[in-house]
Motif scaffolding. Structure first.
Motif, short mmCIF file in Angstrom:
data_model
loop_
_atom_site.label_atom_id
_atom_site.label_comp_id
_atom_site.label_asym_id
_atom_site.label_seq_id
_atom_site.Cartn_x
_atom_site.Cartn_y
_atom_site.Cartn_z
N PRO A 130 0.82 -1.22 0.00
CA PRO A 130 0.00 0.00 0.00
C PRO A 130 0.85 1.26 0.00
O PRO A 130 1.96 1.28 0.54
N ASP A 131 0.34 2.31 -0.61
CA ASP A 131 1.08 3.57 -0.72
C ASP A 131 1.52 4.10 0.64
O ASP A 131 0.78 4.00 1.64
N GLY A 132 2.69 4.67 0.66
CA GLY A 132 3.17 5.34 1.85
C GLY A 132 3.91 4.47 2.83
O GLY A 132 4.44 4.96 3.83
N ILE A 133 3.98 3.15 2.59
CA ILE A 133 4.66 2.26 3.51
C ILE A 133 6.14 2.17 3.15
O ILE A 133 6.49 2.02 1.98
N GLU A 134 6.99 2.28 4.15
CA GLU A 134 8.43 2.15 3.95
C GLU A 134 8.98 1.02 4.81
O GLU A 134 8.34 0.58 5.77
N LEU A 135 10.18 0.58 4.48
CA LEU A 135 10.85 -0.48 5.23
C LEU A 135 11.90 0.13 6.15
O LEU A 135 12.52 1.15 5.80
N PRO A 136 12.12 -0.47 7.29
CA PRO A 136 13.18 0.04 8.18
C PRO A 136 14.56 -0.30 7.62
O PRO A 136 14.72 -1.20 6.81
N GLU A 137 15.54 0.45 8.07
CA GLU A 137 16.92 0.15 7.69
C GLU A 137 17.27 -1.28 8.14
O GLU A 137 16.90 -1.72 9.22
N GLY A 138 17.97 -2.00 7.27
CA GLY A 138 18.39 -3.35 7.61
C GLY A 138 17.36 -4.42 7.30
O GLY A 138 17.57 -5.59 7.65
N ALA A 139 16.25 -4.05 6.68
CA ALA A 139 15.23 -5.05 6.35
C ALA A 139 15.79 -6.06 5.34
O ALA A 139 16.62 -5.72 4.48
N ILE A 140 15.34 -7.30 5.46
CA ILE A 140 15.78 -8.37 4.56
C ILE A 140 14.54 -8.94 3.87
O ILE A 140 13.55 -9.29 4.52
N VAL A 141 14.61 -9.04 2.54
CA VAL A 141 13.50 -9.53 1.73
C VAL A 141 13.85 -10.92 1.21
O VAL A 141 14.88 -11.09 0.54
N TYR A 142 12.99 -11.89 1.50
CA TYR A 142 13.17 -13.26 1.00
C TYR A 142 12.09 -13.54 -0.04
O TYR A 142 10.89 -13.48 0.26
N ILE A 156 11.72 -28.55 -12.55
CA ILE A 156 10.30 -28.26 -12.71
C ILE A 156 9.60 -29.45 -13.34
O ILE A 156 9.99 -29.94 -14.40
N VAL A 157 8.53 -29.91 -12.68
CA VAL A 157 7.73 -31.03 -13.17
C VAL A 157 6.44 -30.47 -13.75
O VAL A 157 5.75 -29.67 -13.09
N GLU A 158 6.11 -30.89 -14.95
CA GLU A 158 5.02 -30.27 -15.70
C GLU A 158 3.70 -30.29 -14.94
O GLU A 158 2.94 -29.32 -14.98
N ASN A 159 3.39 -31.39 -14.23
CA ASN A 159 2.10 -31.48 -13.56
C ASN A 159 2.15 -31.05 -12.09
O ASN A 159 1.22 -31.29 -11.34
N HIS A 160 3.24 -30.39 -11.68
CA HIS A 160 3.32 -29.85 -10.32
C HIS A 160 2.87 -28.39 -10.31
O HIS A 160 2.76 -27.74 -11.36
N THR A 161 2.61 -27.87 -9.11
CA THR A 161 2.17 -26.48 -8.94
C THR A 161 3.24 -25.70 -8.19
O THR A 161 3.76 -26.16 -7.18
N TYR A 162 3.55 -24.50 -8.70
CA TYR A 162 4.62 -23.68 -8.12
C TYR A 162 4.08 -22.30 -7.78
O TYR A 162 3.15 -21.80 -8.42
N ALA A 163 4.67 -21.69 -6.75
CA ALA A 163 4.20 -20.38 -6.31
C ALA A 163 5.37 -19.55 -5.81
O ALA A 163 6.36 -20.07 -5.29
N ILE A 164 5.23 -18.22 -5.99
CA ILE A 164 6.18 -17.26 -5.45
C ILE A 164 5.65 -16.75 -4.11
O ILE A 164 4.47 -16.38 -4.01
N SER A 165 6.51 -16.74 -3.10
CA SER A 165 6.13 -16.17 -1.81
C SER A 165 7.17 -15.15 -1.38
O SER A 165 8.35 -15.25 -1.73
N VAL A 166 6.73 -14.16 -0.61
CA VAL A 166 7.62 -13.09 -0.13
C VAL A 166 7.50 -13.00 1.39
O VAL A 166 6.39 -13.02 1.94
N ARG A 167 8.64 -12.89 2.02
CA ARG A 167 8.71 -12.72 3.48
C ARG A 167 9.73 -11.62 3.76
O ARG A 167 10.87 -11.71 3.31
N ILE A 168 9.31 -10.59 4.49
CA ILE A 168 10.20 -9.47 4.79
C ILE A 168 10.37 -9.39 6.31
O ILE A 168 9.39 -9.34 7.05
N GLU A 169 11.64 -9.39 6.76
CA GLU A 169 11.96 -9.34 8.18
C GLU A 169 12.83 -8.13 8.47
O GLU A 169 13.52 -7.60 7.57
#
Length: 393
Positions: A295-307, A347-360
């Motif tokens: 959302p607009d206006g949100i910032e991350l603190p110094e030293g944040a790590i994005v996975y 990658i297996v053709e009939n498997h399901t894959y997803a992107i996830s994000v975790r910020i600490e």
């Protein structure tokens, strides 16, 4: 003197005694027939009951057993495709069989339940069973295929069978790895890396090769076999990008490099393209890329790590399997560009894959996650995805 009625000319009189005797005989015959039919019915019912026609199904007294008939002892399994496991069983609770593929350490690589195929399987009858296993492991290791039946009381193993196997793959597996199934980004152009923070991409769709040259979008035709590939004339848009410096020259070099390409392969998880002399012209990574937005206006603190993680989420009741990860540091504002490169052979053709994000934060406190699943790569899902994250309350 009484005269004989016949002599007097009287008409014949009925013989009541004889008539009653005949009627009685008929009733006796009828009664005998009814009794005989009843007796026949009783005898028939007894015989059919003895044969089990009218009895409630009862559990059989067959021996409890499981045997594996396919694969055989010492077989080398081609795990490029699903592996067929089959056998016989009997005397099992509700006819249930659990089939597992194990590695040499006993770790479960794949597991599927099945049941015996027999009308009386649920009451202990015997018959065949079969199941297909998708085994995901490194080729060349040893293991076991195991079939077990467990107790409904305490889950202990009642009976089992196993065969020792080796896990391999088809010698033509690389031919089955379709370049059309992935989104590619150039990492080396004529032996040199790309200008920092620029992207040249390649995607095969609708019998055309399309992408961005860094500034302009382009498209061209292509033809390929399992080892050869040829591109047609490259057409592009006509934007004049100035930054970063040299981006248009790099783009022109890329378009020119596509023309002499004649062969390709996928090695060390990368797509490599060569000219007729065998010179390596282009190297691509298979990637999932996009931006992380909030959302607009949100910032991350110094030293944040994005996975940013690419996971196999095929099994809803199992933990997601990590395929690849990008760790991003030094950012404080959204949107955050990300790019996860992965091994397309995983990658297996009939498997399901997803992107996830975790910020600490730097103390490993969770700050943001993505509340929505973002499926990618297979099943018609894209490989360029913007991921929306929300703050953890």
């Amino acid at each position: 003197m009484i005269e004989n009625p016949e002599d007097q000319g009287f008409p014949d009189q009925p013989d009541n005694k004889g008539s009653k005797s005949h009627e009685k005989n008929r009733w006796m015959i009828a009664a005998f027939v009814v009794v005989a039919l009843i007796l026949v019915g009783i005898i028939a019912y007894a015989m059919l009951s003895t044969a089990g026609f009218f009895a409630e199904p009862q559990p059989t007294n067959q021996a409890v057993f499981i045997t594996i008939t396919e694969p055989t002892q010492g077989a080398r399994l081609d795990i490029t495709w699903q592996v067929r496991v089959a056998g016989q069983g009997g005397g099992l609770f509700e006819g249930n069989v659990i089939v597992q593929a194990l590695d040499a350490a006993g770790n479960i690589l794949a597991q599927e339940p099945t049941t015996i195929d027999a009308p009386d399987a649920g009451i202990g009858g015997s018959g065949p069973w079969a199941v297909d296993l998708s085994i995901d492991t490194e080729p060349g290791i040893l293991g076991q295929i195991v079939a077990i039946s467990t107790s409904p009381v305490d889950g202990s193993i009642v009976t089992m069978d196993s065969v020792d196997v080796g896990y391999g793959e088809s010698p033509i597996k690389d031919e089955l790895l379709k370049i059309e199934d992935h989104f590619w980004r150039v990492v080396s152009l004529n032996g040199r890396p790309l200008i920092e923070d620029t992207h040249i991409t390649l995607e095969f769709e609708n019998f055309q090769a399309v992408g961005t040259g860094g500034c302009n979008n382009y498209f061209t035709s292509y033809e390929r076999s399992s080892t050869d590939i040829n591109f047609g004339f490259v057409a592009s848009t006509a934007m004049e990008c100035e930054l970063p410096e040299g981006i248009l020259s790099q783009e022109s070099s890329y378009f020119n490099a596509l023309e002499p390409v004649v062969t390709y392969n996928i090695e060390e998880k990368q797509l490599n393209m060569f000219d007729s002399s065998g010179k390596l012209l282009l190297v691509y990574d298979a990637v999932v890329m996009g931006s992380i937005v909030a959302p607009d206006g949100i910032e991350l603190p110094e030293g944040a790590i994005v996975y940013v993680r690419l996971n196999d989420v095929s099994l809803a009741d199992a933990e997601a399997q990590l395929i690849a990860e990008q760790v991003i540091t030094g950012v404080t504002q959204f949107p955050i560009p990300y790019l996860v490169n992965y091994n397309p052979k995983q990658i297996v053709e009939n498997h399901t894959y997803a992107i996830s994000v975790r910020i600490e934060d730097e103390s490993e406190n969770l700050l943001f996650i993505n509340p929505t699943a973002y499926h990618v790569i297979t099943g018609g899902n894209p490989s360029v995805v913007d991921v929306f994250v929300e703050a953890v309350q």
